[in-house]
Design a protein around this motif. Structure first.
Motif, PDB file in Angstrom:
ATOM      1  N   ARG A   1       0.842  -1.191   0.000  1.00 16.08           N
ATOM      2  CA  ARG A   1       0.000   0.000   0.000  1.00 16.08           C
ATOM      3  C   ARG A   1       0.879   1.243   0.000  1.00 16.08           C
ATOM      4  N   ARG A   2       0.543   2.192  -0.855  1.00 17.00           N
ATOM      5  CA  ARG A   2       1.322   3.416  -0.932  1.00 17.00           C
ATOM      6  C   ARG A   2       0.942   4.367   0.189  1.00 17.00           C
ATOM      7  N   ASP A   3       1.854   5.317   0.468  1.00 20.01           N
ATOM      8  CA  ASP A   3       1.557   6.335   1.457  1.00 20.01           C
ATOM      9  C   ASP A   3       0.426   7.212   0.946  1.00 20.01           C
ATOM     10  N   PRO A   4      -0.394   7.740   1.861  1.00 15.97           N
ATOM     11  CA  PRO A   4      -1.482   8.608   1.437  1.00 15.97           C
ATOM     12  C   PRO A   4      -0.970   9.820   0.670  1.00 15.97           C
ATOM     13  N   VAL A   5      -1.766  10.273  -0.291  1.00 14.39           N
ATOM     14  CA  VAL A   5      -1.408  11.428  -1.101  1.00 14.39           C
ATOM     15  C   VAL A   5      -1.943  12.686  -0.438  1.00 14.39           C
ATOM     16  N   GLN A   6      -1.131  13.719  -0.387  1.00 17.95           N
ATOM     17  CA  GLN A   6      -1.572  14.975   0.191  1.00 17.95           C
ATOM     18  C   GLN A   6      -2.383  15.762  -0.834  1.00 17.95           C
ATOM     19  N   VAL A   7      -3.502  16.322  -0.403  1.00 11.79           N
ATOM     20  CA  VAL A   7      -4.357  17.127  -1.266  1.00 11.79           C
ATOM     21  C   VAL A   7      -4.306  18.564  -0.774  1.00 11.79           C
ATOM     22  N   PRO A   8      -4.750  19.530  -1.583  1.00 11.66           N
ATOM     23  CA  PRO A   8      -4.749  20.927  -1.137  1.00 11.66           C
ATOM     24  C   PRO A   8      -5.491  21.106   0.179  1.00 11.66           C
ATOM     25  N   ALA A   9      -5.058  22.084   0.957  1.00 11.14           N
ATOM     26  CA  ALA A   9      -5.608  22.292   2.300  1.00 11.14           C
ATOM     27  C   ALA A   9      -7.114  22.542   2.270  1.00 11.14           C
ATOM     28  N   PHE A  10      -7.585  23.326   1.295  1.00 14.38           N
ATOM     29  CA  PHE A  10      -9.017  23.633   1.283  1.00 14.38           C
ATOM     30  C   PHE A  10      -9.845  22.398   0.931  1.00 14.38           C
ATOM     31  N   VAL A  11      -9.267  21.484   0.149  1.00 11.59           N
ATOM     32  CA  VAL A  11      -9.960  20.236  -0.171  1.00 11.59           C
ATOM     33  C   VAL A  11     -10.041  19.356   1.077  1.00 11.59           C
ATOM     34  N   ALA A  12      -8.936  19.287   1.817  1.00 14.21           N
ATOM     35  CA  ALA A  12      -8.927  18.507   3.053  1.00 14.21           C
ATOM     36  C   ALA A  12      -9.926  19.065   4.057  1.00 14.21           C
ATOM     37  N   GLU A  13      -9.995  20.391   4.154  1.00 12.68           N
ATOM     38  CA  GLU A  13     -10.924  21.021   5.087  1.00 12.68           C
ATOM     39  C   GLU A  13     -12.374  20.749   4.685  1.00 12.68           C
ATOM     40  N   GLU A  14     -12.637  20.795   3.401  1.00 12.77           N
ATOM     41  CA  GLU A  14     -13.997  20.580   2.909  1.00 12.77           C
ATOM     42  C   GLU A  14     -14.476  19.154   3.168  1.00 12.77           C
ATOM     43  N   SER A  15     -13.537  18.214   3.219  1.00 15.90           N
ATOM     44  CA  SER A  15     -13.911  16.814   3.422  1.00 15.90           C
ATOM     45  C   SER A  15     -14.424  16.544   4.828  1.00 15.90           C
ATOM     46  N   THR A  16     -14.245  17.496   5.737  1.00 14.42           N
ATOM     47  CA  THR A  16     -14.729  17.319   7.108  1.00 14.42           C
ATOM     48  C   THR A  16     -16.134  17.876   7.297  1.00 14.42           C
ATOM     49  N   THR A  17     -16.714  18.446   6.250  1.00 16.45           N
ATOM     50  CA  THR A  17     -18.053  19.011   6.350  1.00 16.45           C
ATOM     51  C   THR A  17     -19.099  17.903   6.332  1.00 16.45           C
ATOM     52  N   ARG A  18     -20.346  18.275   6.471  1.00 13.01           N
ATOM     53  CA  ARG A  18     -21.445  17.313   6.554  1.00 13.01           C
ATOM     54  C   ARG A  18     -21.599  16.470   5.291  1.00 13.01           C
ATOM     55  N   ASP A  19     -21.088  16.938   4.155  1.00 10.91           N
ATOM     56  CA  ASP A  19     -21.206  16.174   2.909  1.00 10.91           C
ATOM     57  C   ASP A  19     -20.173  15.054   2.808  1.00 10.91           C
ATOM     58  N   GLN A  20     -19.049  15.163   3.526  1.00 11.70           N
ATOM     59  CA  GLN A  20     -17.985  14.155   3.504  1.00 11.70           C
ATOM     60  C   GLN A  20     -17.528  13.820   2.074  1.00 11.70           C
ATOM     61  N   PRO A  21     -17.193  14.838   1.264  1.00  8.01           N
ATOM     62  CA  PRO A  21     -16.770  14.562  -0.113  1.00  8.01           C
ATOM     63  C   PRO A  21     -15.391  13.917  -0.168  1.00  8.01           C
ATOM     64  N   ARG A  22     -15.102  13.260  -1.285  1.00  6.41           N
ATOM     65  CA  ARG A  22     -13.837  12.558  -1.480  1.00  6.41           C
ATOM     66  C   ARG A  22     -13.099  13.102  -2.694  1.00  6.41           C
ATOM     67  N   THR A  23     -11.846  12.685  -2.823  1.00  7.73           N
ATOM     68  CA  THR A  23     -11.004  13.112  -3.939  1.00  7.73           C
ATOM     69  C   THR A  23     -10.480  11.887  -4.674  1.00  7.73           C
ATOM     70  N   LEU A  24     -10.591  11.914  -5.995  1.00  6.87           N
ATOM     71  CA  LEU A  24     -10.046  10.852  -6.834  1.00  6.87           C
ATOM     72  C   LEU A  24      -8.663  11.279  -7.305  1.00  6.87           C
ATOM     73  N   ILE A  25      -7.644  10.492  -6.957  1.00 12.20           N
ATOM     74  CA  ILE A  25      -6.262  10.786  -7.336  1.00 12.20           C
ATOM     75  C   ILE A  25      -5.898   9.931  -8.538  1.00 12.20           C
ATOM     76  N   LEU A  26      -5.475  10.576  -9.625  1.00 11.02           N
ATOM     77  CA  LEU A  26      -5.088   9.868 -10.844  1.00 11.02           C
ATOM     78  C   LEU A  26      -3.592  10.017 -11.081  1.00 11.02           C
ATOM     79  N   GLY A  27      -2.982   8.956 -11.579  1.00  6.09           N
ATOM     80  CA  GLY A  27      -1.562   8.989 -11.912  1.00  6.09           C
ATOM     81  C   GLY A  27      -1.275   7.987 -13.004  1.00  6.09           C
ATOM     82  N   GLY A  28      -0.007   7.777 -13.271  1.00  9.74           N
ATOM     83  CA  GLY A  28       0.385   6.838 -14.312  1.00  9.74           C
ATOM     84  C   GLY A  28       1.609   7.336 -15.045  1.00  9.74           C
ATOM     85  N   THR A  29       2.236   6.435 -15.764  1.00 11.41           N
ATOM     86  CA  THR A  29       3.448   6.783 -16.507  1.00 11.41           C
ATOM     87  C   THR A  29       3.214   6.863 -18.004  1.00 11.41           C
TER      88      THR A  29
END
Length: 270
Positions: free
Chosen positions: A18-46
């Motif tokens: 398992r990889r280490d968690p990816v850091q997201v922008p601070a405002f996105v992290a803050e928003e995830s604690t609201t009543r909606d509990q939104p998530r972030t999809l992280i995309l990568g690849g070579t």
């Protein structure tokens, strides 16, 4: 002993680490604690042919870590959503992403440029910023982890405030046949009541947990209990850790002076 304890606590990942968690922008992290509990999809690849992704909450907690139940990663439905997203089908992907409570899409630094161009041209997504080589998009529709969906599937979807797992809120009255949809994998551990009366469990969209709602409103209580096998495994880990700690404690040893004659050593040993 320490290595054994580390294996017990962390698990033996083997080649699938398992990889280490990816850091997201601070405002996105803050928003995830609201009543909606939104998530972030992280995309990568070579390369355009190889795409990796992870579904995270907060500053980078993987879905499945801590108190969250697993709803991504090994979810074949999410695999398909991601494949369609990066393929550039031209369709509005907002509805599919919101089904997993995804409000933001983040493309890692180093990912193929074609991926960003595809997302820029995807209806239902709006680019927000460029951060340290990464790029961020927002889903252009209402997103919440717990939603009330109409019986027909069309019309207004009502967001229900929740925590990371549980939800305790007032549900308004509405048409019969409504469904309480949770953007987490269907699991026997989920329980929901309305004014103390159990709601009928159902699976929504082939994977998500849902409950049938009556026309009347009331007090919703949504909880999740871990299966007994998981609880037993936790206690087994604790027991093993105690044994390892006891084994690591220094024992009592009697010291014998090597300078004594053999006869004296024999007497001391007795």
């Amino acid at each position: 002993v320490l290595a054994a304890a580390g294996w017990m606590i962390g698990g033996a990942d083997g080649p699938l680490e398992r990889r280490d968690p990816v850091q997201v922008p601070a405002f996105v992290a803050e928003e995830s604690t609201t009543r909606d509990q939104p998530r972030t999809l992280i995309l990568g690849g070579t390369s355009p042919d190889t795409v990796s992704y992870s579904l995270v909450r907060g500053s980078g907690a993987r879905l499945g870590d801590g108190e969250l139940t697993e709803a991504g990663g090994s979810n074949s439905h999410l695999d398909k959503v991601v494949a369609n997203l990066v393929a550039g089908s031209g369709a509005d992907q907002g509805g599919q992403l919101s089904g997993f409570a995804i409000r933001y899409v983040l493309v890692r630094d180093g990912a193929p440029r074609e991926m960003s161009r595809v997302l820029d041209a995807t209806p239902g997504l709006s680019r927000l910023s460029q951060l340290d080589g990464s790029a961020l998009w927002r889903v252009d529709r209402q997103v919440a982890r717990v939603m009330i969906t109409p019986a027909s599937g069309e019309g207004e979807h009502i967001a229900v405030g929740s925590a990371a797992v549980e939800a305790h809120a007032r549900i308004p009255a509405g048409e019969a046949g409504r469904v309480l949809r949770i953007a987490d994998a269907a699991d026997p551990g989920w329980t929901a009541t309305l004014d103390g009366k159990p709601l009928t469990r159902k699976t929504v969209d082939g994977w998500a947990q849902g409950f049938e709602l009556p026309a009347n409103g009331g007090r919703l209580d949504l909880t999740h209990d871990a299966p007994i096998t998981h609880t037993a495994w936790i206690w087994a880990q604790i027991g093993l850790l105690v044994v390892l700690v006891v084994m690591a404690l220094p024992g009592r040893r009697r010291e014998i002076d090597d300078d004594l004659p053999d006869e004296a050593l024999a007497v001391a040993a007795e």
